[in-house]
Structures are given as C-alpha cells and as structure tokens.
Design a protein around this motif. Structure first.
Motif, PDB file in Angstrom:
ATOM      1  N   VAL A 369      20.903 -87.391  -7.718  1.00  0.00           N
ATOM      2  CA  VAL A 369      19.636 -87.354  -6.987  1.00  0.00           C
ATOM      3  C   VAL A 369      18.664 -88.084  -7.675  1.00  0.00           C
ATOM      4  O   VAL A 369      18.657 -87.857  -8.833  1.00  0.00           O
ATOM      5  N   SER A 370      17.726 -88.540  -6.848  1.00  0.00           N
ATOM      6  CA  SER A 370      16.887 -89.400  -7.301  1.00  0.00           C
ATOM      7  C   SER A 370      15.515 -89.145  -6.350  1.00  0.00           C
ATOM      8  O   SER A 370      15.596 -88.795  -5.255  1.00  0.00           O
ATOM      9  N   GLN A 371      14.431 -89.475  -6.885  1.00  0.00           N
ATOM     10  CA  GLN A 371      13.211 -89.051  -6.206  1.00  0.00           C
ATOM     11  C   GLN A 371      12.016 -90.233  -6.640  1.00  0.00           C
ATOM     12  O   GLN A 371      12.043 -90.750  -7.413  1.00  0.00           O
ATOM     13  N   SER A 372      11.341 -90.361  -5.361  1.00  0.00           N
ATOM     14  CA  SER A 372      10.115 -91.314  -5.640  1.00  0.00           C
ATOM     15  C   SER A 372       9.103 -90.714  -6.504  1.00  0.00           C
ATOM     16  O   SER A 372       9.020 -89.508  -6.943  1.00  0.00           O
ATOM     17  N   TRP A 373       8.260 -91.649  -7.178  1.00  0.00           N
ATOM     18  CA  TRP A 373       7.311 -91.344  -8.153  1.00  0.00           C
ATOM     19  C   TRP A 373       6.340 -90.039  -7.608  1.00  0.00           C
ATOM     20  O   TRP A 373       6.024 -89.042  -8.209  1.00  0.00           O
ATOM     21  N   ASP A 374       5.828 -90.216  -6.451  1.00  0.00           N
ATOM     22  CA  ASP A 374       5.092 -89.240  -5.804  1.00  0.00           C
ATOM     23  C   ASP A 374       5.825 -87.928  -5.336  1.00  0.00           C
ATOM     24  O   ASP A 374       5.237 -86.907  -4.630  1.00  0.00           O
ATOM     25  N   GLY A 375       7.188 -87.872  -5.480  1.00  0.00           N
ATOM     26  CA  GLY A 375       7.987 -86.698  -5.294  1.00  0.00           C
ATOM     27  C   GLY A 375       8.159 -86.452  -3.735  1.00  0.00           C
ATOM     28  O   GLY A 375       8.936 -85.501  -3.584  1.00  0.00           O
ATOM     29  N   THR A 376       7.724 -87.072  -2.862  1.00  0.00           N
ATOM     30  CA  THR A 376       7.877 -86.688  -1.372  1.00  0.00           C
ATOM     31  C   THR A 376       9.081 -87.286  -0.936  1.00  0.00           C
ATOM     32  O   THR A 376       9.519 -86.865   0.166  1.00  0.00           O
ATOM     33  N   ARG A 377       9.974 -88.302  -1.642  1.00  0.00           N
ATOM     34  CA  ARG A 377      11.223 -88.855  -1.111  1.00  0.00           C
ATOM     35  C   ARG A 377      12.323 -88.298  -2.067  1.00  0.00           C
ATOM     36  O   ARG A 377      12.114 -88.720  -3.287  1.00  0.00           O
ATOM     37  N   VAL A 378      13.445 -87.524  -1.654  1.00  0.00           N
ATOM     38  CA  VAL A 378      14.555 -87.386  -2.504  1.00  0.00           C
ATOM     39  C   VAL A 378      16.115 -88.061  -1.761  1.00  0.00           C
ATOM     40  O   VAL A 378      15.998 -87.719  -0.635  1.00  0.00           O
ATOM     41  N   TYR A 379      16.645 -88.683  -2.515  1.00  0.00           N
ATOM     42  CA  TYR A 379      17.724 -89.200  -2.137  1.00  0.00           C
ATOM     43  C   TYR A 379      19.172 -88.505  -2.991  1.00  0.00           C
ATOM     44  O   TYR A 379      18.947 -88.274  -4.149  1.00  0.00           O
ATOM     45  N   ILE A 380      20.000 -88.357  -2.211  1.00  0.00           N
ATOM     46  CA  ILE A 380      21.306 -87.850  -2.984  1.00  0.00           C
ATOM     47  C   ILE A 380      22.452 -88.556  -2.413  1.00  0.00           C
ATOM     48  O   ILE A 380      22.579 -89.155  -1.302  1.00  0.00           O
TER      49      ILE A 380
END
Lengths: 450, 229
Positions: A369-380
């Motif tokens: 799981v990874s996320q953008s710095w602003d936390g609005t996008r999450v990838y799995i």
C-alpha cells in the motif's frame, strides 16, 4: 599552472547592484522551508520530487511461467488523471529472467531505481530520470551471493551518495541469518555488515529505517530463502519452519553502522515507518505472524524500547498484516492485511494508543500500500510471494487506485495484471515528469558513464 | 518603467547571494555559525571505520586567482573536505548550509595543531557559466586561502566540458532550467565529500547529514589513520 581564460566574462557589475539585491537574497534565505513531498515511505536522504500529482506508478512485477515471456518486469502505469493513458499500462520492461521480483528503492538523487529478486539475488538498476515514462535498465548486479555471502536483496535504502541493501538470507544454508551491503550509487560494492547474532540477536533482516535527527537506524526481521520460497500451505504445516521467523528489531548507530541494542519484537516485524512529523522521534512496525502494531521510541531515561500498542484485526484469525504506509503528518497509518484482503486505517494521533477507524475489503489478497503526500490517493497491489499467494480464483493480481476523503476509499481505476499477461503485482514506487519537463541535466555524461 | 530581464535578474540574484555570503562570513567570524546541530552525540573519532567509497575524480580546475591546476592537487596529500556548490544557490537547505558548516568545521580545526598542514577545505563550483575565478574569489572573501593553517580553496572550471567528468566521477546530479525565467536555480542534491590523503572518498554528506561535530570526528578519524593524532 597557467592563467585561465574566461573570454567575455569579466566582473562588470557596479557596487550598488549587490547592495540593492540583498533584500531579495535575505527573503530567499529566510523563506519557509519548501514543503516536503513525494510518496511518504522513502529514505529521509532522498530528494523529494513530486509536489502534487504523481504521473506514474512503477510496479515491480513477478513473472509467471507461461504468462507472456514469464520474466519479472518493471511495469509503468500512467496515474495522472489529465493523461489520455490514465489508468493504463504505459510501458513494460522485462528483465528477461524470473527471480522473485520483490522490492525497490530510489537513489538519493532519485535518478535511479534499484529493484531486487529474492530468489536469484539479482539487483537491477533502472534509469527513471532520462525518461520517467520509459525506465531503462542500465546495470544488473548478478553475482552478489558469491561476492557477499548474502541472498535475497530486499530493502533498497538511499544513503548520502550510496545505497544500503538489506538481504533476507545467506548463501551458506539459505536460512534467515543475513546482513546488509553498502554500494555506491553506481552499483560498486563498498562493504557488508552482518546482522547481530549475539546479545539476543537472531541475525535476521527485513527492512531499514533511519532517523537522521537521532543518528538511529532500525532494522527488522523476517525469514530466510528456505521459508520464503516454500509453498505457504506446506510451510504452515512444518513446525520447524515456523520457528524460523524473525523476532527482533535492532537499533544501530547509523553513523558507525554498529548495532547497539536488540529489541524483542516476536512474530516477524516487517516494514519500519518513522513518523514524518519533524517533531516526532518514534517509529512503528507491524509483526506479521502475531498481528500487532509496535511502537519504537525512547523511554523517560532515553532508552529505546519497543512495545506492542495495538492488535491489527483479530490476531487469532491471523489476518497477516503486511505493508504499512504512514501519512505525511504522522497521524495515520494504512495497513494491508493479506489474508482477509482488507485495507485498514489506524489513527496514530496518540501513537501509544492507536485505534483502527476504517477498513474496507480492497481485494481477494492485498499486500503493498502506498499513498500520495497529501493522502488523497491510495494505491494497493496484490502479491506477497509467488509461493505464498492464494491459489485458484483467489489469486487475483492487480493494481488498484483509490481516492481517500478521510471517510471512505473510492475506486479510481484498476489494472488486472493477469488479464494483461504481466504477472504478480508487488512493490510500487511513484514517478514524475516534473524534473524532465523543467530541467535538463548539466551532467549528461553521468548516464553514459554508468 | 524598467523591466528586468531574466539575465539581469539572475545577475542580481547571484550578486545578492554573494553579497549576503560576505555579510554572513563577517557574522560567522564573530560567533558560531548557524550550522546544523545534531540531536545526538557523534561517535568518538577513531571508534569506527570510514570505508573507501570511491576514488575522487581528477580533471582540470581553476583556482580563485585564475591559475589552472588539476583537481588531484587539491584532493591528495591532505585530508580534504570538498563541497560541490554554486555561488548563486539560494536554497536555504543547500549550498549556504555547506558554507556555514565548513566555516564552523574550520574554526574547530584551527584549534588543533595536528590539523594544520594536514587538512584542507575545497568549495568547487558546478556553474562554470557564471562562477568565474573572480566570482569565486568574491564568494570566498576573507575565508579564502590558508591564513589559519587549514586552507580553504575556491575552485571552478573553465567550461561545462571540463566540469562533466568531475560531476560524473563524484556522481553529482546537476540540472538547469530548460527555459529562461525568474528562477535559474540549479537543481542538485547537496553533497560534500571527505577525501583521504590518497585521494579516496571516505564519507559523503548531505543536508540532513552534515553535523559539524560529526564531520570533525570523521576528519580526526582519518588523521588518526595517518598517525597524525
């Protein structure tokens, strides 16, 4: 020596010019520090590249026999909503062999991405700078077991001008006793470091996390080649094999690279995340087999301690927490649990007392799981290890992107890695066109000389 | 209405930083420079190993007096702390940090007789288009030279062509804006190199890894290797 010629370049400015411009310079020097950015789980020594929307997600993908060329691949997915290729595979780079592709890490200048194979112990160095949309393989390190005695390069951690690689196993017995190796950014081996086996150390390794402010490095511990290459069901029935998992974290003096303390953290502590809040000096990890979240911080006497601060799901059900991703403010943590396919959000506002505030089934099996710095996008992504992934229809292999509004994960797109004959989707790293669009390298010879 | 061109703004910016550096050098002489203070006690000199990371590259350079030389003349024979920089850098986490840190390290080394004649400091520009010997001389100001037994050399190159192999050898990234604009900052990761007297890079520092006390201990560690301490 002889006088140098600098035709046409004489000091020709008046005295008033520098004085008039001092105000500009003072403003520049005193301006607030540029906000950090990029994805949230990188080395603190890395250049932060992505200020807003990431353009690509690189997925290090395990090859599957009979699927395409069967080789491991670096798959580049276009993730910029403004692109015509949004949500599509933009580029596929096969490395021509299948060696249990697993994790990746950028060099400190973020120009190169290192990726490793846990089975064949190869390390690949990709140029992601010249053209971020089309990574290029520039070097392969293929003789590391012979040169280092280490097997299974796992974590690739940027150090100033160097790469520190944590291995999982060794070439002598393929067990869990292992070490680390330091390389130049060009891939030249500098030296190896054994994981401590005395003072309670089990000699195992997995992840690396450094807090430069405290000169502290943490390492965690997993298992050796004999286990991670074994069929998962068979291993669960093998009582001796189940004893061969890490149960420690090690605290190192990051400057001297000397181990200072072994922390008791049973159940295979995996990813290490230091809080990204500059005021904090604590880290968390999740133990896979015991399903606990651990906090590592200094006690009132300044001694580093590890303590279990929360269960992840129901440990009795063995949800198997795998990857974790900390938010940029250090107040939240995404946790993927492989067995139940859930992506969970843990509130870390009080790291001594974390609490789960959200969960969603995001796949039949979920790992990274990874996320953008602003936390609005999450990838799995889905794959754990080739021999540990689920079987049959539950062996789903994908990259899924979600939007996070603080309340719910909303699907954005997904890439079916089996339908596209790619393989098992594992580690992710973000890419960007920002620098290439705005800057040209002064040192173009770098890539040629590599 | 006067309208400044990108070129003139760049010159003004460069001179602003240069002038500011001169002012700050004066301040640095008066009190401890605001260099990075570690939140830890660095390990004592000689209690750890500094690995042989890579050989320092060699190539043509020009000193602040305009004299041509080989870089090896400044990276061998003494323990060398070398900073790759450019004078117009306005990134408060970049080259100014290196300048302050080197000044702080130098003041500490001045107090050690063992360092005199055995340690040298080098700031080498990767902006030959603008950092002429004259500009480097102005940038170094009163810090330039060897008045205190630990010389600080300010070097540049004649051209990008001369610079390229040095950047490649140090694996130093540098990029410049593709288009003219108000900002002509060079993009780079701040790096300083500790080089032993045989010309081997033994440590690499960056903005978050540049505590002067730690660097001084590293220098002392190399001096102990040489039997100077």
């Amino acid at each position: 020596m002889s006088p140098a010629r600098f035709p046409g370049r004489r000091m020709r400015r008046g005295l008033l010019a520098p004085l008039a411009a001092i105000g500009i310079a003072v403003c520049a020097v005193l301006a607030p520090l540029a906000a950090s950015a990029d994805e949230t789980c990188n080395s603190p020594y890395m250049r932060n590249l992505i200020r807003g929307q990431e353009d690509y997600v690189y997925v290090w993908t395990l090859g599957v026999e009979g699927m395409g060329d069967g080789s491991d691949k670096l798959v580049t997915v276009d993730v910029n909503p403004s692109s015509k290729q949004y949500g599509k595979v933009a580029h596929v780079l096969s490395v021509g062999t299948r060696g249990e592709a697993h994790h990746m890490g950028f060099t400190d200048d973020r120009r190169h991405l290192w990726a490793g194979g846990l089975d064949d112990s190869r390390v690949y160095i990709f140029d992601v700078y010249s053209d971020p949309s089309r990574p290029k393989l520039v070097r392969t390190l293929s003789d590391l077991p012979q040169r280092t005695g280490l097997v299974g390069p796992h974590t690739f951690y940027a150090m100033p001008g160097r790469m520190l690689v944590q291995f999982l196993s060794n070439s002598k017995d393929h067990g869990g006793v292992t070490g680390m190796a330091m390389f130049t950014n060009k891939g030249e081996l500098i030296r190896t470091y054994g994981m401590p086996t005395g003072s309670g150390g089990d000699g195992y390794g997995y992840d690396i996390g450094i807090n430069p402010k405290k000169n502290v490095m943490l390492t965690s511990s997993f298992s050796g080649w004999n286990n991670y290459m074994m069929d998962f069901g068979k291993m669960l029935q093998d009582q001796e094999a189940m004893k061969r998992f890490g149960r420690t974290m090690v605290l190192w003096d990051a400057k001297s690279m000397k181990s200072e303390k072994v922390l008791d953290v049973p159940g295979a502590p995996l990813e290490i995340r230091w809080s990204l809040n500059q005021e904090d000096n604590w880290a968390v990890t999740a133990s896979a087999l015991t399903s606990q979240l651990w906090l590592i911080k200094q006690d009132g006497n300044g001694q580093w301690q590890a303590k279990a601060v929360a269960a992840i799901g129901d440990p009795a059900q063995v949800p198997l927490p795998v990857d974790i991703s900390i938010t940029a403010d250090g107040k939240g943590l995404w946790v993927n649990t492989f067995m139940d396919g859930k992506t969970r959000f843990i509130d870390l506002t009080d790291p001594e007392h974390p609490r789960q505030t959200y969960e969603k089934v995001t796949g039949k099996q979920v790992n990274m799981v990874s996320q953008s710095w602003d936390g609005t996008r999450v990838y799995i992504t889905s794959s754990l290890l080739a021999n540990w992934d689920k079987k049959g229809e539950n062996d789903e292999q994908m990259l899924r992107a979600f939007a996070w509004d603080g309340k719910d994960l909303q699907p954005l797109f997904e890439v079916d890695f089996y339908a596209q004959n790619l393989g098992r989707a594992h580690h992710m790293k973000f890419g960007s066109n920002a620098i290439k669009a705005a800057y040209e390298p002064l040192d173009a010879t770098l890539a040629q000389n590599r | 209405m006067n309208r400044s061109t990108p070129r003139s703004r760049r010159i003004a910016s460069r001179w602003a930083v240069g002038a500011l550096a001169l002012l700050l050098q004066g301040a640095a002489l008066a009190h401890e420079a605001p260099a990075q203070k570690p939140g830890f006690t660095p390990p004592a000199a000689g209690t750890y190993r500094l690995e042989r990371i890579m050989p320092a590259p060699d190539g043509n350079v020009v000193d602040a007096a305009g004299q041509r030389s080989r870089l090896a003349a400044y990276t061998t024979g003494k323990v060398t702390l070398l900073s790759l920089m450019y004078t117009a850098c306005s990134d408060e986490t970049g080259c100014p940090v290196a300048f302050y840190s080197i000044a702080s390290i130098r003041r500490t080394l001045e107090k050690s007789a063992a360092a005199h004649g055995r340690v040298q400091l080098v700031s080498m520009s990767f902006d030959p288009d603008n950092d002429t010997p004259e500009v480097m001389r102005a940038y170094g100001g009163s810090q330039a030279g060897g008045r205190v037994g630990v010389p600080w050399h300010f070097l540049t190159t004649e051209s990008r062509r001369e610079l390229a192999p040095l950047l490649a050898g140090f694996d130093q990234d540098v990029s410049r804006p593709r288009a003219a604009g108000p900002s002509q900052d060079l993009l780079h990761v701040l790096k300083l190199f500790l080089i032993d007297r045989r010309g081997w890079v033994r440590e690499i520092y960056t903005a978050s890894y540049l505590a002067p006390a730690m660097v001084v201990n590293d220098i002392r560690t190399l001096l102990m290797e040489d039997g100077a301490l």
